[in-house]
Design a protein around this motif. Structure first.
Motif, PDB file in Angstrom:
ATOM      1  N   PRO A   1       0.883  -1.183  -0.026  1.00 17.59           N
ATOM      2  CA  PRO A   1      -0.071  -0.085  -0.107  1.00 17.59           C
ATOM      3  C   PRO A   1       0.924   1.165  -0.054  1.00 17.59           C
TER       4      PRO A   1
ATOM      5  N   GLN B   1       0.658   3.945  -2.793  1.00 22.00           N
ATOM      6  CA  GLN B   1       0.282   5.265  -2.668  1.00 22.00           C
ATOM      7  C   GLN B   1       1.222   6.207  -3.233  1.00 22.00           C
TER       8      GLN B   1
ATOM      9  N   GLY C   1      -8.363  -0.433  -1.783  1.00 24.90           N
ATOM     10  CA  GLY C   1      -7.714  -0.718  -0.366  1.00 24.90           C
ATOM     11  C   GLY C   1      -7.739   0.515   0.522  1.00 24.90           C
TER      12      GLY C   1
ATOM     13  N   LEU D   1      -6.987   3.615  -0.294  1.00 28.49           N
ATOM     14  CA  LEU D   1      -5.747   4.626  -0.498  1.00 28.49           C
ATOM     15  C   LEU D   1      -6.300   6.085  -0.694  1.00 28.49           C
TER      16      LEU D   1
ATOM     17  N   THR E   1      -2.415  -5.249  -5.937  1.00 31.16           N
ATOM     18  CA  THR E   1      -3.028  -4.396  -5.023  1.00 31.16           C
ATOM     19  C   THR E   1      -3.173  -4.937  -3.525  1.00 31.16           C
TER      20      THR E   1
END
Length: 355
Positions: free
Chosen positions: A102, A106, A144, A146, A332
């Motif tokens: 993640p 990002q 997820g 973000l 992901t």
């Protein structure tokens, strides 16, 4: 006199292998430094390999009167710019084989959004540089939770299709007889289906998000940034040779006011609307392949059963592949199961009998 060669038919697997080689060669050619010794010779050698692969791929290539290899700074155009451009663009997208945390996603998303803003600031018609295109292609959506461009956490369902799955989906359509034409991708994200399209295919891409749609436009050059409901309401029915898309997941409330922009299927959940509406856009006999949640095939709820019933009135269910949850995990971190579902639109005669 220019002569052409006709390649023998090849399988979807062979086509995929050739496309991978083309992508690697395009990347190699792009990385060559003008001005170094033997530059023109190296370009010619790579060009010869590309020409041989194109012949295997079924592209007619002239054997005489070929343009000379481009010299540094002469602005020459490759012999097959459309194919080379597509291969080079495809090479920019993540492979789908590297685990992206993640935090990494990002960071890449933030960089891509900054690049998109910089391109827009240069004014209408501004083109992305090669470095900017590379940064844009790393955008993976806000699935997820973000943080999006607005500073809010994104949709838990916004997971874009990994490159190997997109390539395999095109292969499925080819094995079922799709030989090219105009294809609709109504929720196109950053454009992986456009980037992986085979020769002889044009993709009409539609994307709701101005970020993803802007990236798609910058990378592939053909994306309408608008709600699909708005586009569907003014697009002729039965106008596409195939449908290929990753339908959005979610209930009817997630469509919001967009549901009112199309008089058809207003009460459907997200996936139900996209399935039913795109089938109406498909020509009789055309193929439609959807990446969608398992409930579309095996859900026992009233809505799921009704969608299956309505789809059966418009097309034949050819079959489905249930994909393991690991498909989206690398790109992901999403632990989600999806299906690749395929339909063939009924002929007009079949539809008349069904009616």
């Amino acid at each position: 006199m220019t002569q052409t060669t006709k390649a023998a038919p090849i399988s979807a697997l062979q086509r995929l292998k050739i496309d991978v080689e083309l992508t690697a060669l395009a990347r190699q050619r792009q990385g060559m430094t003008p001005g170094i010794a033997l530059f023109a010779l190296k370009v010619a050698q790579v060009g010869a390999k590309i020409t041989a692969l194109l012949r295997q791929r079924g592209v007619n290539v002239a054997t005489k009167a070929q343009p000379a290899a481009p010299q540094p700074g002469d602005g020459a155009t490759p012999a097959h710019p459309q194919i080379l451009d597509r291969a080079a663009t495809l090479a920019l997208y993540p492979s789908g084989e590297e685990r992206l945390t993640p935090a990494r996603r990002q960071k890449d998303n933030n960089a891509a959004m900054a690049v998109l803003d910089a391109i827009k600031a240069r004014g209408e018609g501004a083109q992305a540089t090669p470095e900017e295109r590379a940064a844009l292609a790393k955008y993976t959506g806000n699935g997820g939770n973000l943080v999006s461009k607005s500073g809010r956490k994104g949709s838990p369902y916004e997971y874009y299709t990994p490159k190997p799955i997109a390539q395999a989906a095109w292969g499925v359509l080819a094995e079922l007889g799709f030989a090219g034409g105009k294809v609709l991708d109504p929720c196109a994200g950053t454009g992986i289906f456009s980037a992986t399209r085979p020769e002889g295919v044009t993709v009409d891409a539609v994307e709701l998000s101005d970020v993803s749609g802007g990236i798609n436009q910058a990378l592939n050059g053909n994306c309408t940034v608008a709600p699909f409901e708005e586009v569907a309401s003014r697009t002729p029915e039965e106008s596409y040779d195939a449908i290929l898309t990753n339908v959005p997941f979610g209930d009817a409330s997630m469509r919001g006011a967009n549901a009112l922009k199309d008089p058809m299927h207003q009460g459907e959940d997200l996936e139900g609307y996209f399935l039913l509406r795109t089938m109406r856009k498909l020509k009789p006999g055309g193929l439609a392949a959807y990446i969608c949640p398992p409930r579309v095939v095996s859900g026992l709820g009233k809505k799921e059963q009704n969608v299956r019933y309505q789809m059966s009135l418009m097309g034949e269910f050819i079959g489905a592949y249930r994909l393991p949850n690991s498909v989206f995990q690398l790109a992901t971190e999403a632990d989600t199961i999806t299906d690749l579902v395929v339909f063939r639109k009924h002929s007009r005669e079949q539809k008349a009998q069904i009616d």
